[in-house]
Design a protein around this motif. Structure first.
Motif, PDB file in Angstrom:
ATOM      1  N   PRO A 173       6.572   8.377   4.599  1.00 48.69           N
ATOM      2  CA  PRO A 173       7.811   7.666   4.251  1.00 48.69           C
ATOM      3  C   PRO A 173       7.592   6.472   3.328  1.00 48.69           C
ATOM      4  O   PRO A 173       8.488   6.124   2.543  1.00 48.69           O
ATOM      5  CB  PRO A 173       8.346   7.208   5.614  1.00 48.69           C
ATOM      6  N   ILE A 174       6.413   5.845   3.394  1.00 44.61           N
ATOM      7  CA  ILE A 174       6.147   4.680   2.548  1.00 44.61           C
ATOM      8  C   ILE A 174       6.216   5.055   1.068  1.00 44.61           C
ATOM      9  O   ILE A 174       6.598   4.240   0.224  1.00 44.61           O
ATOM     10  CB  ILE A 174       4.764   4.079   2.882  1.00 44.61           C
ATOM     11  N   SER A 175       5.875   6.299   0.743  1.00 46.68           N
ATOM     12  CA  SER A 175       5.884   6.751  -0.650  1.00 46.68           C
ATOM     13  C   SER A 175       7.280   6.719  -1.259  1.00 46.68           C
ATOM     14  O   SER A 175       7.430   6.710  -2.481  1.00 46.68           O
ATOM     15  CB  SER A 175       5.328   8.185  -0.750  1.00 46.68           C
ATOM     16  N   TYR A 176       8.301   6.689  -0.406  1.00 47.10           N
ATOM     17  CA  TYR A 176       9.678   6.784  -0.893  1.00 47.10           C
ATOM     18  C   TYR A 176      10.401   5.439  -0.924  1.00 47.10           C
ATOM     19  O   TYR A 176      11.593   5.381  -1.201  1.00 47.10           O
ATOM     20  CB  TYR A 176      10.456   7.786  -0.028  1.00 47.10           C
ATOM     21  N   GLY A 222       2.849  -0.523  -2.627  1.00 45.47           N
ATOM     22  CA  GLY A 222       1.450  -0.857  -2.844  1.00 45.47           C
ATOM     23  C   GLY A 222       0.919  -1.822  -1.800  1.00 45.47           C
ATOM     24  O   GLY A 222      -0.217  -1.681  -1.333  1.00 45.47           O
ATOM     25  N   SER A 223       1.732  -2.802  -1.416  1.00 43.47           N
ATOM     26  CA  SER A 223       1.308  -3.787  -0.418  1.00 43.47           C
ATOM     27  C   SER A 223       1.087  -3.147   0.943  1.00 43.47           C
ATOM     28  O   SER A 223       0.126  -3.464   1.644  1.00 43.47           O
ATOM     29  CB  SER A 223       2.360  -4.892  -0.302  1.00 43.47           C
ATOM     30  N   LEU A 258      -2.372  -2.938   2.922  1.00 45.97           N
ATOM     31  CA  LEU A 258      -2.492  -3.468   4.283  1.00 45.97           C
ATOM     32  C   LEU A 258      -3.043  -2.413   5.225  1.00 45.97           C
ATOM     33  O   LEU A 258      -3.892  -2.710   6.070  1.00 45.97           O
ATOM     34  CB  LEU A 258      -1.123  -3.949   4.776  1.00 45.97           C
ATOM     35  N   ASN A 259      -2.582  -1.195   5.066  1.00 46.30           N
ATOM     36  CA  ASN A 259      -3.078  -0.100   5.908  1.00 46.30           C
ATOM     37  C   ASN A 259      -4.582   0.111   5.700  1.00 46.30           C
ATOM     38  O   ASN A 259      -5.342   0.258   6.672  1.00 46.30           O
ATOM     39  CB  ASN A 259      -2.311   1.190   5.578  1.00 46.30           C
TER      40      ASN A 259
END
Length: 249
Positions: free
Chosen positions: A169-172, A180-181, A185-186
């Motif tokens: 989901p972060i890609s969207y 990017g942040s 962080l991950n």
């Protein structure tokens, strides 16, 4: 556009690696691009020594343990979206329900996933990714390939990375800075949580490169077959610590 750029970059890395590997005479049939791979591993090792490791140590030093645990849980919860999709693609219907329920419970009751409530009610965390799904579908691993920044992989592994990115989901998120942040962080949190794992390789490996290569193939087979690896697929015996999901970088 970000996905297209990622695919283009990964494809370029593979093609360049293949060209570099053509000039080598490989001793290991799984590793026809050994010269390229060793060079990239050296680059990744230096990147880890001079960037990732110091950043991870700083992050670990300034971050309270409960916050660190919450950040890890948050990204693990996001990962459960892809895990659930891959469960379904592998026709593991019972596990699909469990992992889907795990994501819902942690998102709602766990305050967006910062608290692993699912673990408290015996909904275990599973490890499924698109590389495993391709393996279950019969796609061969292909030759060993070390990717810049990503570490040990293979042609099938590259397809897995692209598929996993599409399921994340972060890609969207409609902001390159936020996306990017979060990815940064991950990566930092993961590296900080595994600062001690490098000692395993340092103490066990005569050749660090060969150690990670063999560990990679062993782990991927282990995951594709859910731990029931056929005898003809087994390549070496490794301790369970060496089957850790953590990349050396």
């Amino acid at each position: 556009m970000r996905k297209q750029k990622l695919i283009t970059q990964l494809t370029g890395f593979i093609l360049f690696g293949m060209l570099a590997g053509c000039a080598t005479s490989a001793k290991d049939t799984r590793d026809p691009m050994e010269n390229w791979n060793r060079g990239v591993q050296t680059f990744n090792d230096n990147l880890d020594d001079y960037v990732m490791k110091p950043v991870a140590k700083g992050y670990q030093w300034v971050t309270p343990s409960f916050v660190d645990r919450g950040v890890t849980n948050f990204f693990s919860n996001i990962d459960d979206v892809g895990v659930t999709i891959n469960d379904l693609l592998q026709f593991k219907l019972s596990q699909t329900g469990m992992d889907g329920a795990r994501f819902i419970v942690n998102t709602v009751a766990g305050i967006g996933g910062f608290i692993d409530v699912a673990e408290m009610i015996d909904l275990p965390k599973h490890n499924e990714d698109f590389d495993q799904t391709l393996g279950v579908w019969g796609v061969p691993t292909g030759p060993y390939l070390v990717l810049p920044f990503f570490g040990p992989s293979s042609p099938r592994g590259v397809g897995g990375l692209i598929g996993d990115a599409a399921m994340n989901p972060i890609s969207y998120i409609d902001s390159g800075i936020i996306t990017g942040s979060l990815f940064a962080l991950n990566a930092t949190d993961l590296r900080a949580d595994n600062l001690g794992t490098e000692k395993v390789a340092a103490e066990a490996a005569v050749d660090r490169y060969e150690f990670f290569k063999n560990s990679y193939f062993q782990r991927r087979n282990y995951l594709v077959y859910d731990g029931n690896v056929p005898e003809d697929e087994e390549e070496l015996e490794l301790d369970e610590d060496y089957l850790s999901p953590v990349s050396p970088y």
